[in-house]
Design an enzyme around this catalytic site. Structure first.
Site, short mmCIF file in Angstrom:
data_model
loop_
_atom_site.label_atom_id
_atom_site.label_comp_id
_atom_site.label_asym_id
_atom_site.label_seq_id
_atom_site.Cartn_x
_atom_site.Cartn_y
_atom_site.Cartn_z
N ASP A 122 11.64 -91.82 63.06
CA ASP A 122 10.71 -90.71 62.85
C ASP A 122 11.47 -89.39 62.90
O ASP A 122 12.09 -89.04 63.92
CB ASP A 122 9.62 -90.75 63.92
CG ASP A 122 8.58 -89.67 63.72
OD1 ASP A 122 7.53 -89.96 63.12
OD2 ASP A 122 8.83 -88.52 64.15
N HIS A 167 8.31 -88.51 58.42
CA HIS A 167 7.26 -88.21 59.39
C HIS A 167 5.99 -87.92 58.61
O HIS A 167 5.91 -86.95 57.85
CB HIS A 167 7.65 -86.99 60.24
CG HIS A 167 6.66 -86.66 61.32
ND1 HIS A 167 6.46 -87.47 62.41
CD2 HIS A 167 5.82 -85.61 61.47
CE1 HIS A 167 5.55 -86.92 63.21
NE2 HIS A 167 5.14 -85.80 62.66
N SER A 219 0.69 -87.37 62.71
CA SER A 219 1.44 -86.71 63.77
C SER A 219 0.55 -86.51 65.01
O SER A 219 0.03 -87.47 65.55
CB SER A 219 2.02 -85.39 63.26
OG SER A 219 2.97 -84.86 64.15
#
Length: 411
Positions: A288, A356, A192
């Site tokens: 995502d 994610h 991330s």
């Protein structure tokens, strides 16, 4: 599918409550057995506080020392190093950054003494075939700007320190002193906001290591795109504008990008990834879940909550919402144009899952039933790419064709 350690934490809590509240004996037995099963998916690693960084001004938002967790390498992996950057979004002004100082994302005082290592951080060959015996470091994320900030002045009223770039240097210097100066191989990776860090700092990471070290970078769910939301506004771009201004990030973003466009646009990989010199691998979901929830359909752009069920579970999206999400996928793939290359030093695993971050989770990294592309799981594809066994540049077919996905369902 739940991450094993989400279940592990849940089971630990309720097993403890079993003992305290003297609940059903059978319930306690079931929970204890489940704990024993889940323990096979990973292990816990103690925290290291980098106290020496404080005198350099390399500190978290609240002025506390930075921290990392280190699982030492062994056997053939002793001189190989994986530096993995924790994720956690960004803060874009004094208010949001002050809020983070009350959490682990802004203060090492709020960090757990141990964190779970699994997936790419696992230390058993069956769960992490190519990197299991490497030195594996998880760098805690407490600066709020993907380790790009560097503001000297500290406002005494807020005591906020915007020093992410100094933290990055301080951690690498400390690891070099502890043996990384002898590294044969090194990977900078992250999830991330940490995955964005691994792109932004890839070449800098190489510059700090010996010339003889084989350095490559891996970004997991870090390829954020400058997309419009469902109301037609580019809110992430405006948010990044504030991040860069608040943290003084411009001087630590790639000059090859900032010389051509405003600095905040250089937070988007699509605008700067062409100039990354070192080998780079992207693993990203084309759908995502963080970007769909927070960039495509944030609450502020959906005041009536019509996207709520869809964001919770992609299987509950309407046909119209699926059409919009398919357009997002095409925009994401278009943003990869700057990354795509015939150069085999670059690799990618772009699946069509609603997810994610997939490298830290054992079930999505390397297990029976893990997501696959071209008959390879993520851990296998990354290993083949790093060791030059074979190039890997694969993009999945559109949702819902991939039956190997572990699509995220939010509570």
């Amino acid at each position: 599918m739940y991450h094993a350690f989400n279940l592990f934490g849940w089971c630990t809590l309720y097993a403890y409550q079993c003992m305290i509240e003297k609940a059903s004996q059978w319930l306690c037995v079931i929970l204890v057995c489940l704990l024993q099963v889940l323990e096979t998916y990973g292990f816990y690693v103690d925290i290291t506080y980098l106290e020496s960084a404080v005198e350099k001004g390399a500190v978290c938002l609240d002025g506390s020392p930075p921290a990392y967790h280190w699982d030492m390498g062994y056997d053939t992996g002793m001189d190989n190093w994986l530096v993995h950057i924790e994720g956690g979004g960004w803060c874009n002004n004094v208010t949001t950054c002050l809020d983070r100082t009350k959490t682990r994302l802004g203060s090492s005082k709020q960090m757990a003494e141990q964190v779970a290592f699994s997936g790419i951080l696992h230390n058993e060959q069956q769960y992490n075939s190519d990197f299991y015996n490497w030195n594996k470091i998880k760098v805690r994320y407490c600066d709020g700007a993907s380790f790009t900030g560097d503001v000297e002045k500290v406002n005494p009223k807020t005591n906020l320190h915007f020093r992410g770039a100094r933290i990055f240097h301080a951690v690498i210097d400390d690891l070099l002193a502890k043996g990384m100066s002898n590294a044969e191989n090194a990977i900078l990776s992250g999830c991330s906001a940490g995955g964005l860090t691994s792109i932004l700092h890839c070449d800098k990471f190489k510059s700090l290591l010996p010339k003889t070290t084989n350095v490559k970078c891996l970004s997991d769910a870090g390829y954020f795109i400058n997309s419009q939301d469902v109301s037609g506004k580019r809110r992430l771009e405006a948010f990044y504008d504030d991040v860069v201004k608040t943290h003084g990030s411009a001087k630590h973003l790639p000059r090859s990008c900032t010389s051509k466009m405003k600095s905040s646009l250089c937070f988007f990989p699509e605008n700067m990834v062409r100039k990354v010199l070192k080998p780079l691998f992207l693993t990203n979901a084309a759908y995502d879940s963080w970007q769909i929830k927070n960039v495509l359909a944030p609450g502020i752009a959906d005041p009536h909550g019509t996207w709520h069920n869809c964001k919770v579970d992609i299987g509950r999206c309407s046909s119209n919402q699926i059409d919009i999400i398919q357009e997002f996928r095409l925009e994401f793939l278009s943003a990869l144009d700057g990354f795509l290359s015939t150069n085999s030093s670059r690799g990618m695993f772009i699946n069509s899952c609603y997810a994610h971050c997939q490298t830290e989770i054992q079930e999505t990294w390397l297990m029976t039933g893990s997501p696959m592309l071209a008959n390879k799981r993520i851990g296998e594809a990354v290993g083949d790419w790093f060791y030059d066994r074979s190039p890997f540049q694969e993009i999945d077919c559109p949702y819902p064709c991939d039956r190997t996905c572990h699509n995220r369902i939010f509570a």
